[in-house]
Scaffold this active site. Structure first.
Site, PDB file in Angstrom:
ATOM      1  N   SER A   1      46.496  -8.088  61.648  1.00  0.00           N
ATOM      2  CA  SER A   1      45.949  -6.884  62.258  1.00  0.00           C
ATOM      3  C   SER A   1      44.482  -6.698  61.887  1.00  0.00           C
ATOM      4  O   SER A   1      44.071  -6.971  60.763  1.00  0.00           O
ATOM      5  CB  SER A   1      46.742  -5.655  61.795  1.00  0.00           C
ATOM      6  OG  SER A   1      46.085  -4.473  62.214  1.00  0.00           O
TER       7      SER A   1
ATOM      8  N   LYS B   1      47.437  -8.084  74.656  1.00  0.00           N
ATOM      9  CA  LYS B   1      48.642  -7.419  74.123  1.00  0.00           C
ATOM     10  C   LYS B   1      48.689  -5.956  74.560  1.00  0.00           C
ATOM     11  O   LYS B   1      47.727  -5.202  74.341  1.00  0.00           O
ATOM     12  CB  LYS B   1      48.635  -7.484  72.585  1.00  0.00           C
ATOM     13  CG  LYS B   1      49.756  -6.687  71.925  1.00  0.00           C
ATOM     14  CD  LYS B   1      49.798  -6.933  70.430  1.00  0.00           C
ATOM     15  CE  LYS B   1      50.909  -6.179  69.743  1.00  0.00           C
ATOM     16  NZ  LYS B   1      50.620  -4.768  69.520  1.00  0.00           N
TER      17      LYS B   1
ATOM     18  N   HIS C   1      53.591  -1.108  72.229  1.00  0.00           N
ATOM     19  CA  HIS C   1      53.098  -0.815  70.881  1.00  0.00           C
ATOM     20  C   HIS C   1      54.234  -0.223  70.007  1.00  0.00           C
ATOM     21  O   HIS C   1      53.994   0.636  69.160  1.00  0.00           O
ATOM     22  CB  HIS C   1      51.910   0.147  70.945  1.00  0.00           C
ATOM     23  CG  HIS C   1      50.890  -0.017  69.853  1.00  0.00           C
ATOM     24  ND1 HIS C   1      49.648  -0.536  70.065  1.00  0.00           N
ATOM     25  CD2 HIS C   1      50.930   0.278  68.533  1.00  0.00           C
ATOM     26  CE1 HIS C   1      48.949  -0.538  68.937  1.00  0.00           C
ATOM     27  NE2 HIS C   1      49.723  -0.055  67.980  1.00  0.00           N
TER      28      HIS C   1
ATOM     29  N   THR D   1      44.309  -6.045  71.788  1.00  0.00           N
ATOM     30  CA  THR D   1      45.251  -4.958  72.077  1.00  0.00           C
ATOM     31  C   THR D   1      44.615  -3.990  73.052  1.00  0.00           C
ATOM     32  O   THR D   1      43.547  -3.430  72.786  1.00  0.00           O
ATOM     33  CB  THR D   1      45.662  -4.254  70.769  1.00  0.00           C
ATOM     34  OG1 THR D   1      46.239  -5.235  69.911  1.00  0.00           O
ATOM     35  CG2 THR D   1      46.681  -3.158  71.032  1.00  0.00           C
TER      36      THR D   1
ATOM     37  N   TYR E   1      40.905  -4.815  68.248  1.00  0.00           N
ATOM     38  CA  TYR E   1      40.588  -3.731  69.186  1.00  0.00           C
ATOM     39  C   TYR E   1      39.109  -3.928  69.502  1.00  0.00           C
ATOM     40  O   TYR E   1      38.273  -3.855  68.590  1.00  0.00           O
ATOM     41  CB  TYR E   1      40.790  -2.359  68.533  1.00  0.00           C
ATOM     42  CG  TYR E   1      42.235  -2.022  68.214  1.00  0.00           C
ATOM     43  CD1 TYR E   1      43.112  -1.635  69.216  1.00  0.00           C
ATOM     44  CD2 TYR E   1      42.714  -2.080  66.912  1.00  0.00           C
ATOM     45  CE1 TYR E   1      44.436  -1.314  68.924  1.00  0.00           C
ATOM     46  CE2 TYR E   1      44.033  -1.762  66.606  1.00  0.00           C
ATOM     47  CZ  TYR E   1      44.890  -1.379  67.626  1.00  0.00           C
ATOM     48  OH  TYR E   1      46.194  -1.077  67.341  1.00  0.00           O
TER      49      TYR E   1
HETATM   50  C1  LIG Z   1      53.313   0.428  61.327  1.00  0.00           C
HETATM   51  C2  LIG Z   1      52.813  -0.258  62.559  1.00  0.00           C
HETATM   52  C3  LIG Z   1      51.477  -0.603  62.656  1.00  0.00           C
HETATM   53  C4  LIG Z   1      51.005  -1.272  63.781  1.00  0.00           C
HETATM   54  N1  LIG Z   1      49.706  -1.653  63.820  1.00  0.00           N
HETATM   55  C5  LIG Z   1      49.269  -2.355  64.880  1.00  0.00           C
HETATM   56  C6  LIG Z   1      47.949  -2.857  64.903  1.00  0.00           C
HETATM   57  O1  LIG Z   1      47.186  -2.695  63.958  1.00  0.00           O
HETATM   58  N2  LIG Z   1      47.550  -3.526  66.001  1.00  0.00           N
HETATM   59  C7  LIG Z   1      48.380  -3.752  67.076  1.00  0.00           C
HETATM   60  O2  LIG Z   1      47.979  -4.364  68.054  1.00  0.00           O
HETATM   61  N3  LIG Z   1      49.653  -3.305  67.068  1.00  0.00           N
HETATM   62  C8  LIG Z   1      50.107  -2.631  65.997  1.00  0.00           C
HETATM   63  N4  LIG Z   1      51.400  -2.198  65.974  1.00  0.00           N
HETATM   64  C9  LIG Z   1      52.304  -2.559  67.101  1.00  0.00           C
HETATM   65  C10 LIG Z   1      53.024  -3.896  66.837  1.00  0.00           C
HETATM   66  O3  LIG Z   1      52.140  -4.974  66.967  1.00  0.00           O
HETATM   67  C11 LIG Z   1      54.172  -4.129  67.811  1.00  0.00           C
HETATM   68  O4  LIG Z   1      53.706  -3.974  69.119  1.00  0.00           O
HETATM   69  C12 LIG Z   1      55.379  -3.214  67.587  1.00  0.00           C
HETATM   70  O5  LIG Z   1      55.577  -2.936  66.217  1.00  0.00           O
HETATM   71  C13 LIG Z   1      56.635  -3.877  68.145  1.00  0.00           C
HETATM   72  O6  LIG Z   1      57.752  -3.061  68.012  1.00  0.00           O
HETATM   73  P1  LIG Z   1      58.826  -3.205  66.815  1.00  0.00           P
HETATM   74  O7  LIG Z   1      58.232  -2.524  65.639  1.00  0.00           O
HETATM   75  O8  LIG Z   1      60.013  -2.511  67.380  1.00  0.00           O
HETATM   76  O9  LIG Z   1      59.074  -4.680  66.568  1.00  0.00           O
HETATM   77  C14 LIG Z   1      51.889  -1.548  64.851  1.00  0.00           C
HETATM   78  C15 LIG Z   1      53.229  -1.195  64.754  1.00  0.00           C
HETATM   79  C16 LIG Z   1      53.708  -0.565  63.622  1.00  0.00           C
HETATM   80  C17 LIG Z   1      55.171  -0.234  63.534  1.00  0.00           C
HETATM   81  O1  LIG Z   2      49.521   2.369  63.656  1.00  0.00           O
HETATM   82  C1  LIG Z   2      49.330   1.658  64.641  1.00  0.00           C
HETATM   83  O2  LIG Z   2      50.227   1.468  65.494  1.00  0.00           O
HETATM   84  C2  LIG Z   2      48.046   1.014  64.864  1.00  0.00           C
HETATM   85  O3  LIG Z   2      47.981   0.288  65.809  1.00  0.00           O
HETATM   86  C3  LIG Z   2      46.855   1.208  64.004  1.00  0.00           C
HETATM   87  C4  LIG Z   2      45.658   0.684  64.410  1.00  0.00           C
HETATM   88  C5  LIG Z   2      44.511   0.881  63.655  1.00  0.00           C
HETATM   89  C6  LIG Z   2      44.567   1.566  62.469  1.00  0.00           C
HETATM   90  C7  LIG Z   2      45.761   2.049  62.059  1.00  0.00           C
HETATM   91  C8  LIG Z   2      46.901   1.860  62.808  1.00  0.00           C
END
Ligand SMILES: Cc1cc2nc3c(=O)[nH]c(=O)nc-3n(C[C@H](O)[C@H](O)[C@H](O)COP(=O)(O)O)c2cc1C
Ligand SMILES: O=C(O)C(=O)c1ccccc1
Length: 350
Positions: A110, A223, A247, A160, A134
């Site tokens: 990430s 994504k 997401h 994303t 991003y």
């Molecule tokens: C705690 C958390 C943080 C996430 N942070 C990001 C992120 O920084 N960038 C991103 O593209 N997606 C982020 N996502 C989305 C995940 O990449 C993914 O799309 C999602 O968790 C898939 O669903 P699942 O948790 O049911 O497997 C985050 C998801 C969670 C749960």
């Molecule tokens: O929490 C998230 O889902 C997420 O995508 C995110 C992105 C940047 C900073 C913190 C969280």
């Protein structure tokens, strides 16, 4: 005395993680946008799909490996990009990367990682890392981050696109969770001696995807695609793969379940590039359902966090190992030797 057993299913890791995490941090990881309708829909949609096995197929050796634009993975389950791993475990993204490398699968680092991408790469030599981005309105800064990811050895960029604004997450608002504790920050956002905030900008457009493609030789994966028309546009803009995702229900609430969006996106892409999917994958049966409906691979977000919080690298390794074993088992019982032979006819609504 009752013996304490290692969790034997991904879901059991959530309880173990919850017991160890601060409530506000658990809520951050588990929660989603609004009423969390989409969070629940992602998992519920897999429960509403049935598998229809074939018999007497004499399947021999199983094939779970997949080849993707950013390299090969021994299992079709990638580590989705998730923020803030050091909230879950002191080793943070280092532990996740080691477990992903041991499982011979891809970790998507990430942009909001709490360990710098260079240090994640150094922790898991031989592992395959992709970098999630991003696009920042400051294009020079975006380019600097891209160069860091390239230099660290990342083999794909995952852009994303479902976040023109931050999702509204009631749990975080109630808990007052809006920043990392002292001593932790988004290490990939360092710029000289300051750390910049991540900007989620509604000004980002297809023009920026074109700029990014010109900025780097790395394959660009999009994504957060949900609409088939956007999947077609993505092809026009030369992406290397389309990643269907809402997401994990954390952005716009009431978007349909990810797996329900998959068939239309797969049809729109028409085999031109691989289609990836995440959201609600908790079992090997979920993985084969998504692949039967046309996904080239899937990714897991929260399951990895639960493994990490429960038991660090070992917990993530166990989560990935369980999913791998469950995929093999599901293939055997379906009468399918290879993940490449999964077809829509093996799945039906129920
Ligand atoms: C705690 C958390 C943080 C996430 N942070 C990001 C992120 O920084 N960038 C991103 O593209 N997606 C982020 N996502 C989305 C995940 O990449 C993914 O799309 C999602 O968790 C898939 O669903 P699942 O948790 O049911 O497997 C985050 C998801 C969670 C749960
Ligand atoms: O929490 C998230 O889902 C997420 O995508 C995110 C992105 C940047 C900073 C913190 C969280």
């Amino acid at each position: 005395m009752t013996p304490v057993r290692a969790p034997s299913a991904v879901r059991e890791f959530e309880a173990a993680a919850r017991a160890r995490l601060l409530p506000a941090h658990y809520d951050y990881f588990a929660g989603g946008a609004g009423e969390e309708i989409t969070v629940r829909a992602n998992e519920a949609a897999f429960a509403r799909l049935a598998l229809l096995p074939r018999v007497l197929r004499g399947t021999g050796k199983l094939q779970t490996g997949v080849t993707l634009p950013g390299g090969r993975a021994a299992m079709p389950v990638l580590v989705a990009p998730t923020a803030f791993h050091r909230l879950a475990h002191p080793e943070g993204e280092r532990a996740t990367a080691r477990a992903a490398a041991a499982a011979e699968t891809v970790m998507v680092v990430s942009m909001a990682a709490t360990v710098a991408v260079e240090d994640v790469a150094a922790a898991a030599p031989g592992g395959t890392l992709w970098f999630q981005l991003y696009i920042q309105p400051d294009l020079a800064f975006t380019e600097a981050i891209v160069r860091r990811a390239e230099a660290a050895g990342c083999t794909a960029l995952v852009v994303t696109v479902d976040s023109p604004a931050r999702g509204r997450r009631d749990r975080d608002q109630h808990n007052g969770f809006d920043d990392l504790p002292d001593g932790m920050c988004c290490e990939n956002l360092r710029d000289g001696d300051r750390v910049r905030p991540i900007v989620m900008s509604p000004e980002i457009s297809w023009r920026h995807v074109d700029l990014l493609r010109r900025m780097t030789e790395l394959p660009v994966v999009l994504k957060g695609v949900t609409h088939p028309d956007d999947a077609r546009l993505a092809l026009d803009h030369g992406v290397a793969a389309v990643w269907v995702s809402n997401h994990g229900g954390r952005q716009l609430d009431t978007v349909p379940a990810a797996v329900d969006l998959l068939p239309e996106v797969v049809a729109a892409v028409g085999g031109a590039v691989p289609v990836l999917l995440d959201g609600g994958i908790r079992r090997g049966t979920d993985v084969v359902k998504a692949m039967a409906l046309g996904a080239s691979a899937v990714a897991v977000g929260r399951p990895v966090i639960w493994g990490l919080a429960a038991d660090g690298e070992r917990g993530v390794a166990r989560v990935l190992g369980l999913l791998h074993d469950e995929v093999e088992h599901a293939l055997t019982l379906l009468g399918v030797a290879s993940v490449h032979d999964l077809r829509p006819g093996l799945v039906r609504p129920c």
